[in-house]
Design an enzyme around this catalytic site. Structure first.
Site, mmCIF file in Angstrom:
data_model
loop_
_atom_site.group_PDB
_atom_site.id
_atom_site.type_symbol
_atom_site.label_atom_id
_atom_site.label_comp_id
_atom_site.label_asym_id
_atom_site.label_seq_id
_atom_site.Cartn_x
_atom_site.Cartn_y
_atom_site.Cartn_z
ATOM 1 N N CYS A 87 -68.542 -79.695 -20.515
ATOM 2 C CA CYS A 87 -67.294 -80.419 -20.790
ATOM 3 C C CYS A 87 -66.091 -79.533 -20.470
ATOM 4 O O CYS A 87 -65.814 -79.282 -19.311
ATOM 5 C CB CYS A 87 -67.296 -80.941 -22.214
ATOM 6 S SG CYS A 87 -66.159 -82.325 -22.412
ATOM 7 N N HIS A 179 -72.456 -83.241 -23.411
ATOM 8 C CA HIS A 179 -72.720 -82.176 -24.396
ATOM 9 C C HIS A 179 -74.198 -82.084 -24.790
ATOM 10 O O HIS A 179 -74.587 -82.576 -25.850
ATOM 11 C CB HIS A 179 -71.902 -82.443 -25.671
ATOM 12 C CG HIS A 179 -70.440 -82.210 -25.514
ATOM 13 N ND1 HIS A 179 -69.840 -81.014 -25.835
ATOM 14 C CD2 HIS A 179 -69.467 -83.012 -25.060
ATOM 15 C CE1 HIS A 179 -68.549 -81.085 -25.597
ATOM 16 N NE2 HIS A 179 -68.296 -82.294 -25.127
ATOM 17 N N GLU A 181 -75.685 -79.760 -26.123
ATOM 18 C CA GLU A 181 -75.867 -78.943 -27.335
ATOM 19 C C GLU A 181 -75.824 -79.781 -28.616
ATOM 20 O O GLU A 181 -76.180 -79.270 -29.673
ATOM 21 C CB GLU A 181 -74.824 -77.809 -27.376
ATOM 22 C CG GLU A 181 -73.398 -78.200 -27.722
ATOM 23 C CD GLU A 181 -72.640 -78.862 -26.571
ATOM 24 O OE1 GLU A 181 -73.249 -79.194 -25.535
ATOM 25 O OE2 GLU A 181 -71.427 -79.080 -26.733
HETATM 26 N N1 GLN Z 1 -60.718 -83.263 -23.108
HETATM 27 C C1 GLN Z 1 -60.971 -81.836 -23.100
HETATM 28 C C2 GLN Z 1 -60.177 -81.150 -22.007
HETATM 29 O O1 GLN Z 1 -59.716 -81.784 -21.126
HETATM 30 C C3 GLN Z 1 -62.446 -81.522 -22.936
HETATM 31 C C4 GLN Z 1 -63.221 -82.132 -24.073
HETATM 32 C C5 GLN Z 1 -64.488 -81.430 -24.436
HETATM 33 O O2 GLN Z 1 -64.776 -80.301 -24.022
HETATM 34 N N2 GLN Z 1 -65.237 -82.048 -25.309
HETATM 35 O O3 GLN Z 1 -60.019 -79.976 -22.045
#
Ligand code: GLN
Length: 199
Positions: A87, A179, A181
């Site tokens: 992410c 994710h 994890e």
């Molecule tokens: N929306 C976050 C970003 O743009 C990322 C979200 C996440 O890592 N769960 O940095």
């Protein structure tokens, strides 16, 4: 690191959900280290950049102390250290963040679009077909997730949905916009450990 029975996985602990990664790797028999400063990078076999808020980490990059750690991570990535970004971590890895000039490592030849699934709080779970992991489909949890919109020639697309690419690999670099994890399934962590130990 094939000779080592328990690889040492560094997990960037500056911000975000690093503890979940640590628990997963330890359950698979790896050692882990919380990475917060440059000296923590020493002798790790791989590094995980967890989910969190990329703009917060990009601001951290402007502070002198944190800047060193980003420069060192970039150098290690260029030298072939396995790095997995989940992410936010995948945003940090991307060379191109659409419409943004925020700080990044810029190691991976992908374009990424932040918050691609809508409003800030939006999260969802989708079963993902990931051929490299085999059956059954993997439970992909998306939390304010980005999407990978473009991948360069040397990037292997490991999974995509109708919205775009959600998992990709470029040599020693792995990006997942979801994710792994936070679910019980450990196959993405095992896939990454395989990248680390087959080096
Ligand atoms: N929306 C976050 C970003 O743009 C990322 C979200 C996440 O890592 N769960 O940095």
């Amino acid at each position: 690191m094939a000779s080592k029975s328990a690889p040492l996985i560094g997990v960037l602990g500056l911000q975000g959900d690093f503890e979940e990664h640590t628990a997963k790797f330890e359950s698979l028999g790896a050692q882990t280290r919380d990475v917060r400063r440059t000296s923590d990078l020493e002798s790790i076999d791989a590094l995980v950049l967890p989910g969190g808020e990329s703009t917060a980490v990009a601001i951290l990059e402007k502070s002198e102390a944190a800047k060193n750690i980003f420069d060192d991570i970039r150098e290690l990535g260029e030298q072939g250290l396995p790095i997995w970004g989940t992410c936010m971590g995948s945003i940090l890895l991307a060379k191109d963040i659409e419409g943004s000039r925020q700080g990044r490592l810029g190691l991976m030849d992908i374009s990424i679009h932040r918050n691609a699934f809508g409003p800030q709080k939006f999260s969802s779970e989708t079963l993902l077909h990931i051929p490299a992991l085999g059956e059954p489909n993997f439970p992909g949890v998306f939390i304010r997730a980005p999407i990978i919109t473009k991948a360069g020639k040397s990037v292997e697309v490991l999974a995509k949905t109708e919205r775009g690419i959600v998992m990709a690999r470029e040599k020693n670099l792995l990006a997942t916009v979801f994710h792994p994890e936070v679910v019980e399934d450990t196959r993405v962590h095992e896939y990454f450990l395989e990248m680390v130990t087959s080096d």
